[in-house]
Design a protein around this motif. Sequence first.
Motif, PDB file in Angstrom:
ATOM      1  N   VAL A  10       0.828  -1.208   0.000  1.00  0.00           N
ATOM      2  CA  VAL A  10       0.000   0.000   0.000  1.00  0.00           C
ATOM      3  C   VAL A  10       0.865   1.262   0.000  1.00  0.00           C
ATOM      4  CG1 VAL A  10      -1.472   1.423   1.504  1.00  0.00           C
ATOM      5  CG2 VAL A  10      -2.125  -0.929   0.969  1.00  0.00           C
ATOM      6  N   SER A  11       0.547   2.162  -0.912  1.00  0.00           N
ATOM      7  CA  SER A  11       1.140   3.498  -0.943  1.00  0.00           C
ATOM      8  C   SER A  11       0.014   4.518  -0.960  1.00  0.00           C
ATOM      9  CB  SER A  11       2.021   3.684  -2.187  1.00  0.00           C
ATOM     10  OG  SER A  11       3.133   2.826  -2.157  1.00  0.00           O
ATOM     11  N   LYS A  12       0.299   5.689  -0.391  1.00  0.00           N
ATOM     12  CA  LYS A  12      -0.691   6.765  -0.380  1.00  0.00           C
ATOM     13  C   LYS A  12       0.022   8.084  -0.611  1.00  0.00           C
ATOM     14  CE  LYS A  12      -4.603   8.934   0.255  1.00  0.00           C
ATOM     15  NZ  LYS A  12      -5.731   8.810  -0.683  1.00  0.00           N
ATOM     16  N   THR A  13      -0.439   8.824  -1.616  1.00  0.00           N
ATOM     17  CA  THR A  13       0.119  10.146  -1.896  1.00  0.00           C
ATOM     18  C   THR A  13      -0.987  11.198  -1.800  1.00  0.00           C
ATOM     19  OG1 THR A  13      -0.237   9.853  -4.273  1.00  0.00           O
ATOM     20  CG2 THR A  13       1.926   9.249  -3.408  1.00  0.00           C
ATOM     21  N   PHE A  14      -0.576  12.396  -1.408  1.00  0.00           N
ATOM     22  CA  PHE A  14      -1.476  13.545  -1.347  1.00  0.00           C
ATOM     23  C   PHE A  14      -0.890  14.664  -2.200  1.00  0.00           C
ATOM     24  CE2 PHE A  14      -2.136  11.349   2.716  1.00  0.00           C
ATOM     25  CZ  PHE A  14      -3.523  11.267   2.764  1.00  0.00           C
TER      26      PHE A  14
END
Length: 345
Positions: A10-14
Motif C-alpha cells: 500500500v502506498s498513499k500520496t497527497f
Amino acid sequence: MSCMIEVRDVSKTFQDKDRTVQALNHINIRIEEGDIYGIIGMSGAGKSTLVRCLNFLEVPTEGSVIVDGQELGALSDRELRQIRGSIGMIFQSFNLLMQKTVLDNILFPLKIQGRGKAESLERARDLLKTVGLADKEKAYPSQLSGGQRQRVAIARAIASDPKILLCDEATSALDPQTTNSILQLLKKINQEMGITIVIITHQMSVVREICHNVAIVEHGSIVEDGSVEEIFTHPKSRAARELVFEGSETSETFAGRHAADRTMEELREKRRIRIVFTSNSSFEPVIGNMVLKFGTPVNILKADTKDVDGVARGEMILGLPDERELQEKMIDYLNARGLAVEEVN
C-alpha cells in the motif's frame, strides 16, 4: 489463527499545492485474528494515514487492503459500509456527543444499526459495567475525567460487536496512571471478546504494555516489524533503537564509579554493549559475578526494567574495560548465561 487484516504493497500520496506528498510507501503488514498489534512512529511518520487506510476512510493510491477475507477496494459502497460496521475506532480526542448523556452516546451506534430499544438499553448498560462506569449513565461528557471519557468512547466503539478495534493515539491525552487503566481495559476486551485490536501510538511504553506484535513506521515506510519481545531484545533499525531506549535512566555505575561524572565524549570512546535479561537470567547477579570473576569493574551506564507484553524484562548498557581481549571474554561470559548482548554505537 486466521489473518484478520492484510495490507499489501500500500502506498498513499497527497497533492499539496505544487508538490506530491508521499504519506505511505509500499506498506506490507499482516495482523492475525485476536492479535493486539502496534503501529508506532513519531509525528508525521504516516501511522494515522495507515490506520485510516485499514477501513478505507483513506483510499490507498496503490496496493490493497484485505479485511476478514474481503478486499476493500473491490467492494461496493454498500458492502464497504457493512464491513465498516465490524470495525470500531477510538481517538485521542474521544469524539463524544457532548450534548448527549453517557448512555445516549453508547446507544447511538445501536440506533444506527436499527436494534430494538430494550435490546439496545440492555447492551449499553452491560457495556457501562464492562468499562467500569455503571454509575455514570446519566452524566454528560463534560462532567467526566479524560479517562472516563475514553472509557465511554471504548464502550461506544464496541457496542455494535465489531471484529476489529482501531485505536488512534487513544491514550496520548491521558496521564500515565489513566493510560495504564485504559490499556488494561483494552487487554480485557481483547481477551474476553476476541476483538482484534490495532494500536496507533508514538509511545513504546504503550506497545510494550499491551501489544503482541508491532510495526515501526518512519517516513511512510515500515522499517522494522515483528514480535514486541523480539524487537525489544534485538532492535535492528535506528528508529527501533531510539524507541526501545525511550525513557531509560542513567544510573550509578558498578564499584562506585559514576557515569554522570563523565562527559559524553568520554563515553563515546568506550566500547558499550546492551544486555537484556531473560526470565532465566534475571535471578542471578550476573554483572556482579562477572566483575568478581574478571577482577575488573564495568560501568553501568543505563539500567531499567520494562514490562514487555506482561513480562518484566531488565536491560542495561555497560561500558566495558579498555582491554580488547577482556572485552571479548566478558561478552562470552554474558552470552553463556543466556543474556542477549549487542553493540551500542
